[in-house]
Structure formats: structure tokens, C-alpha cells
Scaffold this active site. Structure first.
Site, PDB file in Angstrom:
ATOM      1  N   ASP A  51     -41.803  45.508  -4.696  1.00 55.60           N
ATOM      2  CA  ASP A  51     -42.938  45.173  -3.837  1.00 55.60           C
ATOM      3  C   ASP A  51     -44.006  46.262  -3.855  1.00 55.60           C
ATOM      4  O   ASP A  51     -43.818  47.342  -4.417  1.00 55.60           O
ATOM      5  CB  ASP A  51     -42.460  44.971  -2.395  1.00 55.60           C
ATOM      6  CG  ASP A  51     -41.605  43.734  -2.227  1.00 55.60           C
ATOM      7  OD1 ASP A  51     -41.803  42.774  -2.991  1.00 55.60           O
ATOM      8  OD2 ASP A  51     -40.748  43.728  -1.324  1.00 55.60           O
ATOM      9  N   TYR A 109     -30.463  50.935  -5.852  1.00 58.32           N
ATOM     10  CA  TYR A 109     -31.655  51.491  -5.215  1.00 58.32           C
ATOM     11  C   TYR A 109     -31.286  52.761  -4.457  1.00 58.32           C
ATOM     12  O   TYR A 109     -30.141  52.938  -4.026  1.00 58.32           O
ATOM     13  CB  TYR A 109     -32.255  50.502  -4.215  1.00 58.32           C
ATOM     14  CG  TYR A 109     -32.981  49.326  -4.824  1.00 58.32           C
ATOM     15  CD1 TYR A 109     -34.368  49.350  -4.989  1.00 58.32           C
ATOM     16  CD2 TYR A 109     -32.291  48.183  -5.210  1.00 58.32           C
ATOM     17  CE1 TYR A 109     -35.036  48.265  -5.529  1.00 58.32           C
ATOM     18  CE2 TYR A 109     -32.951  47.097  -5.764  1.00 58.32           C
ATOM     19  CZ  TYR A 109     -34.324  47.145  -5.917  1.00 58.32           C
ATOM     20  OH  TYR A 109     -34.982  46.070  -6.464  1.00 58.32           O
TER      21      TYR A 109
END
EC number: 5.4.99.12
Length: 261
Positions: A51, A109
Site C-alpha cells: 500500500d 513482513y
């Protein structure tokens, strides 16, 4: 011929990974640089579409090309045509059945919090700053309730387009290195805003607002409204993507560069 690349980028100035009309994206910048080297239009496919404001040290892409170039052209050559906040880390030829997204077996992540009373200047866009003390041990304890196969509706964005909220969480580890609190999380795949919503929830535990057991209750409710707020994008990095060994992809340090692996 199919080529795979490892990509690193600072997402602070981009609208996200995916190419969009009238806004700057990492994908568009990379495709322009690749097209310059290939002397024809190149389209890439990525492992995960990050994003706005999210960074990557382990993004993987692939593209098809029918021109003959030395492999160094896809690293040093492409980097010469990229802005300083995007870089190719490695390049390798792969079999035609490799797909950066669909061949992936897991994504990893790291969410990095600069936990200090004073805001950072150097790493201002590369970390999320939280001034109050965080108890990383309680955060880690809470995070263990997330490991395994679960319905992650409670940490799923309302606009998520995934068909199912079920994901298989491989690990969630929370540790401290000086003033940095690192949330390291790996799953087969993620629903929209999943990592940032988990980070926001774990911060509530770290602040003492909730007990570690609260995280288990949050999952059971299957209701986004009961979890913590969405943590800022600035601290989030896609650091690795796993693939079957048969594809022979290179490995590289997880990063970001100021953290040891």
C-alpha cells in the site's frame, strides 16, 4: 525468457506498488526502467502489492522478455534508470512456470517501531514512532495467539477483496533492539491491512491497555471494530517471499539495512 528480480524500495513517496492513473507508483517506475533496457515495453508481476507508504526489501517480480541481455543489465543497468529510493537487489532467469505471486508459498513482513520519547529525524519515514514505553515481551506473548490457521476477520480491512479471511500464520515474533521494537510476521498470505491491524492491536497490549489474552478474544469475535487501530504505513516492510527450492531464487538479507538479521 522469464526473469525474476528482487526489489528494494522506500515507499514513502509512492501511492503504493501498483500502477495507477495520474499518480506515482513503484511498479510504474520499475517498468519504465526495464523497458529502457529492453528497448520495448515490459510489464511486471509482483509477489505482493504493498500500500501507499509501505516499504519493501524483499519484493519479488517476474517479467517475460525476448531480447538478449547479460544478467547484469537487469541489475546495474536497470538501477541506473531508477530513482534512488528503488533498487534491484538481484536478477536471475527462471522457468516459464514460475510466477512471482502464484508460486509463492509464504510472505514475511517486519513492522518497525521506534520506541523513544523523542521522534527520529534520520529514519522518520522508515519507522513508526511511538513515544510511550512498550512492553515487547507482553506483545510477543499476545502475538502467539495468532499463530496457526485462523479466521482473521477482526484484523481485516473493510474494503478487503479477498474471498476468504482464513490464513495460515507461520510465526509472529516481537523483539527489541535498543529503541526499536520489531514485529516479525510470516504467513501463507495476508488479507488487506492485516499486518498493520495486528501491529495496532499489539501496541495496545504493549501499552498495558489490554492483556496478552485479549488478542485471542479479538480473533474469536470476527469483528474489525474490536481490534486495535490500523498502525501507520511508515513502519511496514515486505522483507521476504518464500518459493519452492526448485525455482532456485537467490536469498538476500531481510533488512531493512539498519537492522541485523
Amino acid at each position: 525468457m522469464r526473469i525474476a528480480l528482487g526489489i528494494e524500495y522506500d515507499g514513502a513517496k509512492y501511492c503504493g506498488w501498483q500502477r495507477q492513473v495520474d499518480v506515482d507508483s513503484v511498479q510504474e517506475r520499475l517498468e519504465k526502467a526495464l523497458s529502457h533496457i529492453a528497448n520495448k515495453p515490459i510489464a511486471v508481476f509482483c509477489a505482493g502489492r504493498t500500500d501507499t507508504g509501505v516499504h519493501g526489501t524483499g519484493q519479488v517480480v517476474h517479467f517475460d522478455v525476448d531480447v538478449d541481455r547479460q544478467m547484469v543489465a537487469w541489475t546495474i543497468g536497470v538501477n541506473a534508470h531508477l530513482p534512488r529510493d528503488i533498487s534491484v537487489r538481484w536478477a536471475t532467469q527462471v522457468s516459464d512456470d514460475f510466477h512471482a505471486r502464484f508460486s509463492a508459498t509464504a510472505r514475511r513482513y517486519r513492522y518497525i517501531i521506534y520506541n523513544s520519547a523523542l521522534r527520529p529525524a534520520i529514519f522518520g519515514v522508515g519507522v513508526s514512532h511511538y513515544h510511550g514505553h512498550l512492553d515487547e515481551k507482553k506483545m510477543h506473548e499476545a502475538a502467539q495467539y495468532l499463530v496457526g490457521e485462523h479466521d482473521f476477520t477482526s484484523v481485516r480491512a473493510s474494503q478487503c477483496q479477498s474471498r476468504s479471511p482464513w490464513r495460515a500464520m507461520k510465526h509472529v515474533n516481537v523483539s527489541r533492539q535498543g529503541d526499536f521494537v520489531i514485529i516479525d510476521i510470516k504467513a501463507n498470505a495476508f488479507v488487506h491491512h492485516m499486518v498493520r491491524n495486528i501491529a495496532g492491536s499489539l501496541i495496545r497490549v504493549g501499552r498495558g491497555q489490554e492483556t496478552p489474552e485479549w488478542m485471542k478474544w479479538v480473533l474469536e469475535q470476527k469483528d474489525r471494530r474490536v481490534a486495535g487501530e490500523t498502525a501507520k504505513a511508515a513502519g511496514l516492510y515486505l522483507v521476504a517471499v518464500d518459493y519452492p527450492e526448485e525455482f532456485g531464487l537467490p536469498s538476500s538479507p531481510l533488512g531493512p539495512i539498519f537492522l541485523p538479521d
